[in-house]
Design a protein around this motif. Structure first.
Motif, PDB file in Angstrom:
ATOM      1  N   TYR A 181       0.818  -1.214   0.000  1.00 45.16           N
ATOM      2  CA  TYR A 181       0.000   0.000   0.000  1.00 45.16           C
ATOM      3  C   TYR A 181       0.856   1.271   0.000  1.00 45.16           C
ATOM      4  N   VAL A 182       1.932   1.261   0.794  1.00 49.45           N
ATOM      5  CA  VAL A 182       2.803   2.449   0.816  1.00 49.45           C
ATOM      6  C   VAL A 182       3.466   2.634  -0.542  1.00 49.45           C
ATOM      7  N   LYS A 183       3.882   1.516  -1.148  1.00 47.93           N
ATOM      8  CA  LYS A 183       4.503   1.588  -2.479  1.00 47.93           C
ATOM      9  C   LYS A 183       3.496   2.142  -3.495  1.00 47.93           C
ATOM     10  N   GLN A 184       2.254   1.663  -3.411  1.00 43.78           N
ATOM     11  CA  GLN A 184       1.203   2.180  -4.315  1.00 43.78           C
ATOM     12  C   GLN A 184       0.994   3.683  -4.109  1.00 43.78           C
ATOM     13  N   ALA A 185       0.896   4.083  -2.837  1.00 40.95           N
ATOM     14  CA  ALA A 185       0.712   5.500  -2.510  1.00 40.95           C
ATOM     15  C   ALA A 185       1.870   6.303  -3.079  1.00 40.95           C
ATOM     16  N   PHE A 186       3.080   5.765  -2.898  1.00 45.04           N
ATOM     17  CA  PHE A 186       4.281   6.446  -3.388  1.00 45.04           C
ATOM     18  C   PHE A 186       4.239   6.592  -4.914  1.00 45.04           C
ATOM     19  N   ASP A 187       3.848   5.507  -5.597  1.00 47.47           N
ATOM     20  CA  ASP A 187       3.802   5.545  -7.069  1.00 47.47           C
ATOM     21  C   ASP A 187       2.786   6.562  -7.570  1.00 47.47           C
ATOM     22  N   GLU A 188       1.704   6.739  -6.806  1.00 48.31           N
ATOM     23  CA  GLU A 188       0.662   7.676  -7.229  1.00 48.31           C
ATOM     24  C   GLU A 188       1.049   9.143  -7.030  1.00 48.31           C
ATOM     25  N   MET A 189       2.092   9.379  -6.235  1.00 46.30           N
ATOM     26  CA  MET A 189       2.495  10.766  -5.963  1.00 46.30           C
ATOM     27  C   MET A 189       3.034  11.415  -7.237  1.00 46.30           C
ATOM     28  N   PRO A 190       2.775  12.736  -7.404  1.00 48.47           N
ATOM     29  CA  PRO A 190       3.276  13.417  -8.604  1.00 48.47           C
ATOM     30  C   PRO A 190       4.806  13.496  -8.592  1.00 48.47           C
ATOM     31  N   GLU A 191       5.396  13.503  -9.763  1.00 48.63           N
ATOM     32  CA  GLU A 191       6.856  13.621  -9.892  1.00 48.63           C
ATOM     33  C   GLU A 191       7.311  14.991  -9.394  1.00 48.63           C
ATOM     34  N   VAL A 192       8.583  15.106  -9.107  1.00 46.39           N
ATOM     35  CA  VAL A 192       9.162  16.388  -8.683  1.00 46.39           C
ATOM     36  C   VAL A 192       9.053  17.396  -9.826  1.00 46.39           C
ATOM     37  N   GLU A 193       8.624  18.604  -9.489  1.00 45.56           N
ATOM     38  CA  GLU A 193       8.553  19.670 -10.504  1.00 45.56           C
ATOM     39  C   GLU A 193       9.835  20.481 -10.456  1.00 45.56           C
ATOM     40  N   TRP A 194      10.809  20.089 -11.254  1.00 47.99           N
ATOM     41  CA  TRP A 194      12.133  20.719 -11.231  1.00 47.99           C
ATOM     42  C   TRP A 194      12.050  22.177 -11.678  1.00 47.99           C
ATOM     43  N   GLU A 195      12.987  22.971 -11.166  1.00 50.67           N
ATOM     44  CA  GLU A 195      13.002  24.394 -11.530  1.00 50.67           C
ATOM     45  C   GLU A 195      13.296  24.563 -13.007  1.00 50.67           C
ATOM     46  N   TYR A 196      14.244  23.780 -13.505  1.00 52.13           N
ATOM     47  CA  TYR A 196      14.369  23.707 -14.955  1.00 52.13           C
ATOM     48  C   TYR A 196      14.669  22.266 -15.325  1.00 52.13           C
ATOM     49  N   ASP A 197      14.066  21.809 -16.393  1.00 54.38           N
ATOM     50  CA  ASP A 197      14.283  20.420 -16.775  1.00 54.38           C
ATOM     51  C   ASP A 197      15.223  20.358 -17.970  1.00 54.38           C
ATOM     52  N   GLU A 198      15.414  19.170 -18.451  1.00 56.18           N
ATOM     53  CA  GLU A 198      16.414  18.956 -19.490  1.00 56.18           C
ATOM     54  C   GLU A 198      16.185  19.847 -20.715  1.00 56.18           C
ATOM     55  N   ASP A 199      14.911  20.032 -21.099  1.00 54.08           N
ATOM     56  CA  ASP A 199      14.614  20.834 -22.287  1.00 54.08           C
ATOM     57  C   ASP A 199      14.995  22.297 -22.081  1.00 54.08           C
ATOM     58  N   ASP A 200      14.615  22.833 -20.905  1.00 54.64           N
ATOM     59  CA  ASP A 200      15.014  24.213 -20.583  1.00 54.64           C
ATOM     60  C   ASP A 200      16.522  24.340 -20.695  1.00 54.64           C
ATOM     61  N   PHE A 201      17.178  23.311 -20.136  1.00 57.44           N
ATOM     62  CA  PHE A 201      18.631  23.350 -20.108  1.00 57.44           C
ATOM     63  C   PHE A 201      19.189  23.418 -21.535  1.00 57.44           C
ATOM     64  N   LYS A 202      18.627  22.589 -22.422  1.00 56.78           N
ATOM     65  CA  LYS A 202      19.097  22.611 -23.824  1.00 56.78           C
ATOM     66  C   LYS A 202      18.857  23.974 -24.449  1.00 56.78           C
ATOM     67  N   GLU A 203      17.688  24.570 -24.124  1.00 51.98           N
ATOM     68  CA  GLU A 203      17.402  25.913 -24.644  1.00 51.98           C
ATOM     69  C   GLU A 203      18.445  26.907 -24.159  1.00 51.98           C
ATOM     70  N   ASP A 204      18.788  26.785 -22.842  1.00 60.44           N
ATOM     71  CA  ASP A 204      19.812  27.663 -22.282  1.00 60.44           C
ATOM     72  C   ASP A 204      21.073  27.586 -23.126  1.00 60.44           C
ATOM     73  N   ILE A 205      21.469  26.362 -23.425  1.00 63.31           N
ATOM     74  CA  ILE A 205      22.700  26.170 -24.200  1.00 63.31           C
ATOM     75  C   ILE A 205      22.557  26.822 -25.570  1.00 63.31           C
ATOM     76  N   LEU A 206      21.375  26.605 -26.190  1.00 63.56           N
ATOM     77  CA  LEU A 206      21.152  27.171 -27.530  1.00 63.56           C
ATOM     78  C   LEU A 206      21.240  28.697 -27.491  1.00 63.56           C
ATOM     79  N   ILE A 207      20.626  29.282 -26.469  1.00 62.95           N
ATOM     80  CA  ILE A 207      20.636  30.746 -26.345  1.00 62.95           C
ATOM     81  C   ILE A 207      22.070  31.249 -26.175  1.00 62.95           C
ATOM     82  N   ASP A 208      22.816  30.516 -25.297  1.00 65.27           N
ATOM     83  CA  ASP A 208      24.224  30.907 -25.117  1.00 65.27           C
ATOM     84  C   ASP A 208      24.978  30.775 -26.441  1.00 65.27           C
TER      85      ASP A 208
END
Lengths: 255, 255
Positions: free
Chosen positions: A228-255
């Motif tokens: 049950y705890v594992k199920q509850a854990f799986d149902e939790m939303p993922e971490v909302e990162w401040e910037y994710d991989e795509d943002d990061f790639k954009e940063d590089i492109l802009i630079d």
């Protein structure tokens, strides 16, 4: 180590304890830590002990002796649970006074603590934590549980599920799961587990249970709770990162 | 107090820390405890500190100074993470050696510990716990997480959900929930929470997050987790008592 807890809700009391004691890695044994001094129909008195085993066994023996010898003041004569708590506190003080200098000079921990739950006819049920120094506190509506011993692993579950209005059966389930969580995270807490449930004004212990190592019910609740705890854990939303991989790639492109 | 944890799975690393420090009830402050000494593209070096703040700040300052002054041996030149761990351990020893007699005589706790997670080019990622004495251990497949500070409240969740094969996003979620459980049960651990996720061989930190007090995401995961844990708890089977009220009544009848 030990883990004992008491829960006081408006329906009554739950008291539970493990039975493992250890004085070093190679000296792990089993001792009962939950004691029933009730007089059915008159008063309910349940004790749990933690800490130095010679001190707590000495205290329990002294309490038993006073009853056996029909001393004027004993667990069966005191008119209120608060006075019972003070009496037990004084017993601890007396035994520690004898042994403390000898233990202290060899740096042996002489500390102990006791949970006292019960009801004396004419009063509401109550739950006390008696400290090593003999002073004590009691549970309140805001904090309906008290713990002694290895208390931290099992506390988050209590914090999330218990209130003063929790039904007793749920409180008992919660106590077992709290002990099971502690056993999983800390090898020094272990079965058998003793648990007692007391309904207000019944003045009788009608529900008790001893769960031994390998008990199928203990195995079942552990397995189910993990699922049950594992199920509850799986149902939790993922971490909302401040910037994710795509943002990061954009940063590089802009630079 | 502090709570920091590191998780090492086959996909990389997660490091997380709270930012509360206290030296008595009336002196609670916020200090960053997660430090990034990485050189993007070359090496990832993440540190978390716990314990005496003057000692850990002194250690971090000393590590920074060695980099700034381009000392031969510093966090950016050492050829392996194990050597980085030893170097940090020696820094702690040096600072403690200066301050210890003065702190010890006034019974001030001078202990500290440091988590070191990262990857040096040519090696696998690794995770170390450097003790106050300067010695250290590393995470293993069987124990993929290491904790420092107020570790007990948050451990049961880690024990139930983490393995060396846990995906990084799940490990990050688990780290946040472990810190949140600790914050709920212990006032001395508190936001902001810093968390960093590092993918093996990326040599870049692409995921980081600072969750401040009142952050809506923090409030959301706390509320959801409470709901899910409560649901899991409600679904658990009731305690199977050794004898229930009906048995008891039969006992009375037989007597």
């Amino acid at each position: 180590m030990t883990y004992c807890l008491g829960i006081l809700t408006r329906f009554g009391l739950v008291i539970a304890a493990d039975s493992r004691t250890n004085a070093g890695v190679d000296h792990i044994s089993t001792y009962q830590k939950l004691f029933d001094f009730s007089v059915p129909g008159e008063r309910t008195i349940l004790l749990c002990t933690s800490g130095n085993l010679s001190i707590t066994q000495g205290a329990i023996a002294a309490l038993e002796k006073d009853i056996k010898h029909k001393e004027e003041i004993n667990l069966h004569t005191l008119p209120s649970l608060a006075e019972v708590a003070r009496y037990i506190g004084n017993k601890i003080r007396g035994i520690q006074e004898q042994d403390r200098p000898f233990l202290e000079r060899d740096r042996i921990d002489f500390k102990c603590s006791i949970l006292l739950g019960g009801q004396v006819m004419g009063e509401e049920p109550n739950l006390y934590l008696i400290y090593s120094q003999g002073n004590f506190i009691h549970a309140t509506k805001e904090t309906p549980f008290l713990q002694i011993g290895e208390t931290k692993y099992g506390k988050p579950l209590l914090d999330r599920t218990l209130t003063a209005n929790t039904p007793l059966e749920a409180a008992a389930k919660c106590a077992l799961l709290s002990i099971d969580s502690t056993m999983k995270s800390n090898i020094s807490v272990g079965p058998p587990i003793d648990i007692v449930m007391y309904h207000t004004d019944s003045f009788t212990i009608r529900h008790r249970l001893r769960l031994r190592l390998g008990d199928p019910y203990l195995a079942k609740i552990r397995k189910l709770w993990e699922i049950y705890v594992k199920q509850a854990f799986d149902e939790m939303p993922e971490v909302e990162w401040e910037y994710d991989e795509d943002d990061f790639k954009e940063d590089i492109l802009i630079d």
